[in-house]
Design a protein around this motif. Structure first.
Motif, PDB file in Angstrom:
ATOM      1  N   ALA A  61      17.935  97.278  36.243  1.00  0.00           N
ATOM      2  CA  ALA A  61      18.031  95.947  36.846  1.00  0.00           C
ATOM      3  C   ALA A  61      16.891  95.722  37.828  1.00  0.00           C
ATOM      4  O   ALA A  61      16.333  94.614  37.909  1.00  0.00           O
ATOM      5  N   GLU A  62      16.519  96.754  38.585  1.00  0.00           N
ATOM      6  CA  GLU A  62      15.413  96.614  39.536  1.00  0.00           C
ATOM      7  C   GLU A  62      14.108  96.287  38.822  1.00  0.00           C
ATOM      8  O   GLU A  62      13.320  95.456  39.289  1.00  0.00           O
ATOM      9  N   LYS A  63      13.873  96.897  37.676  1.00  0.00           N
ATOM     10  CA  LYS A  63      12.646  96.620  36.932  1.00  0.00           C
ATOM     11  C   LYS A  63      12.644  95.194  36.367  1.00  0.00           C
ATOM     12  O   LYS A  63      11.583  94.564  36.273  1.00  0.00           O
ATOM     13  N   CYS A  82      14.020  92.619  37.890  1.00  0.00           N
ATOM     14  CA  CYS A  82      13.652  91.800  39.052  1.00  0.00           C
ATOM     15  C   CYS A  82      12.164  91.924  39.358  1.00  0.00           C
ATOM     16  O   CYS A  82      11.509  90.941  39.748  1.00  0.00           O
ATOM     17  N   LYS A  83      11.617  93.114  39.166  1.00  0.00           N
ATOM     18  CA  LYS A  83      10.185  93.324  39.377  1.00  0.00           C
ATOM     19  C   LYS A  83       9.374  92.501  38.380  1.00  0.00           C
ATOM     20  O   LYS A  83       8.352  91.885  38.750  1.00  0.00           O
ATOM     21  N   ALA A  84       9.814  92.456  37.125  1.00  0.00           N
ATOM     22  CA  ALA A  84       9.123  91.652  36.112  1.00  0.00           C
ATOM     23  C   ALA A  84       9.166  90.174  36.461  1.00  0.00           C
ATOM     24  O   ALA A  84       8.192  89.436  36.245  1.00  0.00           O
ATOM     25  N   VAL A  85      10.293  89.717  37.020  1.00  0.00           N
ATOM     26  CA  VAL A  85      10.396  88.309  37.437  1.00  0.00           C
ATOM     27  C   VAL A  85       9.366  88.020  38.521  1.00  0.00           C
ATOM     28  O   VAL A  85       8.646  87.014  38.468  1.00  0.00           O
ATOM     29  N   GLY A  86       9.280  88.898  39.515  1.00  0.00           N
ATOM     30  CA  GLY A  86       8.286  88.704  40.567  1.00  0.00           C
ATOM     31  C   GLY A  86       6.865  88.758  40.044  1.00  0.00           C
ATOM     32  O   GLY A  86       5.983  88.036  40.518  1.00  0.00           O
ATOM     33  N   LEU A 136      16.225  91.127  43.688  1.00  0.00           N
ATOM     34  CA  LEU A 136      15.501  89.890  43.373  1.00  0.00           C
ATOM     35  C   LEU A 136      14.830  89.270  44.599  1.00  0.00           C
ATOM     36  O   LEU A 136      13.649  88.884  44.528  1.00  0.00           O
ATOM     37  N   PRO A 137      15.518  89.128  45.755  1.00  0.00           N
ATOM     38  CA  PRO A 137      14.846  88.508  46.903  1.00  0.00           C
ATOM     39  C   PRO A 137      13.570  89.241  47.311  1.00  0.00           C
ATOM     40  O   PRO A 137      12.549  88.603  47.600  1.00  0.00           O
ATOM     41  N   ALA A 138      13.615  90.559  47.331  1.00  0.00           N
ATOM     42  CA  ALA A 138      12.439  91.328  47.736  1.00  0.00           C
ATOM     43  C   ALA A 138      11.313  91.205  46.718  1.00  0.00           C
ATOM     44  O   ALA A 138      10.138  91.076  47.086  1.00  0.00           O
ATOM     45  N   MET A 139      11.657  91.214  45.440  1.00  0.00           N
ATOM     46  CA  MET A 139      10.633  91.202  44.395  1.00  0.00           C
ATOM     47  C   MET A 139       9.971  89.830  44.231  1.00  0.00           C
ATOM     48  O   MET A 139       8.874  89.730  43.692  1.00  0.00           O
ATOM     49  N   THR A 140      10.616  88.769  44.665  1.00  0.00           N
ATOM     50  CA  THR A 140      10.064  87.426  44.478  1.00  0.00           C
ATOM     51  C   THR A 140       9.617  86.778  45.788  1.00  0.00           C
ATOM     52  O   THR A 140       9.186  85.626  45.786  1.00  0.00           O
ATOM     53  N   ARG A 155      18.414  97.750  54.336  1.00  0.00           N
ATOM     54  CA  ARG A 155      17.229  97.394  53.539  1.00  0.00           C
ATOM     55  C   ARG A 155      17.183  98.179  52.237  1.00  0.00           C
ATOM     56  O   ARG A 155      16.699  97.676  51.216  1.00  0.00           O
ATOM     57  N   LYS A 156      17.707  99.390  52.258  1.00  0.00           N
ATOM     58  CA  LYS A 156      17.708 100.213  51.048  1.00  0.00           C
ATOM     59  C   LYS A 156      18.722  99.708  50.040  1.00  0.00           C
ATOM     60  O   LYS A 156      18.452  99.658  48.830  1.00  0.00           O
ATOM     61  N   ILE A 157      19.903  99.308  50.530  1.00  0.00           N
ATOM     62  CA  ILE A 157      20.987  98.877  49.628  1.00  0.00           C
ATOM     63  C   ILE A 157      20.778  97.454  49.144  1.00  0.00           C
ATOM     64  O   ILE A 157      20.924  97.151  47.949  1.00  0.00           O
ATOM     65  N   ALA A 158      20.453  96.543  50.058  1.00  0.00           N
ATOM     66  CA  ALA A 158      20.334  95.124  49.705  1.00  0.00           C
ATOM     67  C   ALA A 158      19.234  94.493  50.555  1.00  0.00           C
ATOM     68  O   ALA A 158      19.498  93.868  51.564  1.00  0.00           O
TER      69      ALA A 158
END
Length: 552
Positions: free
Chosen positions: A341-343, A345-349, A369-373, A548-551
């Motif tokens: 799922a993290e990847k 979100c990374k692709a979206v960003g 998602l918030p961090a990646m975008t 920050r690590k969790i959310a």
């Protein structure tokens, strides 16, 4: 001479309501026929009432004006309630038209007869009205439109009996005048300015229209000038974000993490928001998330002009020339390897197009998602305001119709997508530029987490089976193809990037099914409740690092 339905149609168009999301039945046939006589009204058919109501919600969030719905009797209204609930919680304007039996037929208690007004008040507490005559219908419609459009926005339900619709002598009404909205009064602004000048730790909690550019810039000037912290509602109705706009930290969904964010706040100043509370009750935990040492103030209520109120506070503090912090442009690199799922979100960003609209109902899969975008090109974000899942795909329909020149990206969990999967058919029928990414982890992952948090007894096989989507695993790519949407299934980051690039460069709807493990599974899920219970006993810097690590 017009019948009631024809006059109503003209009244809606006169008021600027030119889209109607429909799922009609027999009692609404005169309204349906009236569509042919009004070329300015776009009618969008949904195969389920929850799609119609959710689409009207998404449309209004992006168009800044209401659409109409057309639902069939109390049962149809009932099918659409979940997304009307989300619209109510998001303070979104919707003119909700519900057909009813002819007035003289009600006494016979036919099979579909029900108390529509009682059902409607759950989602339209401010305006529910059954029109009693063709002569009064258009005036009733204007009252509904005024109620929906005012601040705060609301769902206004107009119940339309069949004989009122087909009766002759309808007279269209002119466009109602827009209402003026007050700003915070001088005393309120002066008191809050004094609070900020005191030097104590203060934060602005922004919601609703306070998360648009004008208000964000004013709030960011206050932050730059006076050190006020900027926070946003957990699930904003619509937030403008990305490169060139002020960054704002959203309150976390998990109450324990929200408590970490608010732990040292001595003054919380609300701007079109309310003091945060826990989404659910948990044994031995408080419902109110602000610390006992925190005083809550209100600068602007949902009924007031947030931009004007913030500007007034900026001038009172002499912060007009302060330089606001703006999010720099930055994107994550392209992900590689087996999907998580993290990847995704990374692709979206990495790939998000300019001026996109993101509809986020990814649930646990969207934690990153918030961090990646954050530094992606400027975009709007729509979230699940009322917690009733099944909002995302219908919202994407409405957003795409409101903003046909903007790409729409819907990030949706597998379980939630099945509540309103019929949305895909409407996307295909209307040829909408929506790319839907479905996170297929074969689980109601958030409920597995909640099972641990509420302190339920250890789950056995029967209990666990109620929280997973295995046996059979859904195939969303095939479901999409069956409804006329281009659909692919991917399990590697490289294939996801290829599929997203194709979707963003080709018109029409696309669905990308991403096969991912649960974001919080196995050891992570077992450790999370222990970590959350430990937070009150840890130093604040440590708890914030864990948050920050969790959310992030």
């Amino acid at each position: 001479m017009s019948n009631g339905a024809q006059a109503l149609m003209k009244t809606l168009v006169n008021a600027g309501i030119d889209v109607c999301f429909t799922n009609p039945g027999t009692s609404e046939m005169h309204f349906v026929a009236a569509l042919d006589g009004e070329p300015k009204m776009r009618a969008v058919l949904a195969l389920f009432e929850g799609v119609a109501t959710g689409a009207a919600d998404g449309y209004a969030r992006m168009a800044d004006k209401p659409a109409a719905t057309l639902l069939h009797l109390g049962c149809g209204l009932g099918n659409g309630l979940a997304n009307l609930h989300n619209a109510r919680k998001g303070k979104v304007p919707v003119v909700n038209i519900v057909g009813d039996h002819a007035t003289y037929h009600v006494k016979f208690d036919a099979q579909l007869q029900s108390d529509i007004e009682t059902v409607a008040r759950n989602v339209s507490p401010g305006f529910v009205r059954t029109s009693q005559s063709t002569a009064e219908l258009c005036k009733d419609a204007v009252d509904a439109i005024v109620a929906a459009r005012g601040l705060p926005g609301q769902v206004a339900t107009l119940i339309l009996p069949a004989d009122v619709s087909w009766g002759e002598g309808g007279v269209p009404c002119a466009r109602p005048a827009p209402a003026a909205h007050a700003v915070a009064d001088d005393a309120t602004v002066a008191a809050i300015a004094d609070v900020i000048r005191s030097g104590k730790k203060a934060a602005l909690l922004l919601g609703g229209r306070a998360l648009r550019e004008t208000s964000l810039l004013a709030a960011a000037r206050l932050a730059a000038h006076s050190g006020v912290k900027l926070l946003a509602d957990t699930f904003p109705t619509r937030i403008e974000r990305g490169a060139g706009l002020p960054p704002v930290e959203r309150i976390a969904y998990l109450a324990e993490l929200a408590g970490v964010q608010l732990a040292d706040i001595e003054h919380l100043i609300l701007v079109d928001s309310k003091a945060p509370v826990s989404f659910f009750a948990y044994p031995g935990k408080k419902s109110v998330l602000t610390p006992e040492t925190c005083t809550v103030h209100t600068l602007a209520t949902p009924e007031q002009d947030t931009a004007g109120s913030l500007d007034k506070l900026v001038r009172a503090l002499g912060a007009a020339t302060a330089t606001p912090e703006l999010q720099p442009a930055q994107r994550p690199g392209s992900p590689r390897g087996r999907l998580t799922a993290e990847k995704v979100c990374k692709a979206v960003g990495h790939l998000l197009p300019d001026n996109a609209i993101i509809v986020d109902e990814a649930i646990t899969s969207g934690l990153m998602l918030p961090a990646m975008t954050a530094g992606a090109p400027r975009h709007d974000l729509i979230t699940l305001t009322g917690g009733a899942i099944g909002q995302g795909l219908p919202n994407a329909i409405g957003a795409a119709i409101a903003c046909p020149d903007r790409p729409v990206l819907a990030l949706i969990g597998d379980g939630t997508s099945m509540y309103t999967i019929q949305s895909l058919w409407t996307m295909a029928r209307e040829k909408l530029n929506v790319t839907s990414i479905i996170f297929n982890n074969a689980s109601y992952s958030v409920l597995n987490i909640e099972l641990e948090r509420v302190g339920a007894a250890s789950a056995g096989a029967k209990a666990k089976s109620q929280l997973d989507l295995n046996g059979p695993v859904l195939n969303f790519a095939q479901l999409a193809q069956g409804m006329g949407v281009h659909g692919v299934r991917v399990s590697t980051a490289e294939d996801l990037v290829k599929a997203m690039t194709y979707a963003f460069s080709h018109d029409g709807p696309h669905l990308i099914e991403v096969m991912v493990p649960e974001s919080l599974n196995g050891v992570k899920r077992k450790v999370l409740p222990w970590v959350l219970r430990s937070l009150p006993n840890l130093p604040l810097p440590v708890t914030r690092a864990l948050k920050r690590k969790i959310a992030p």
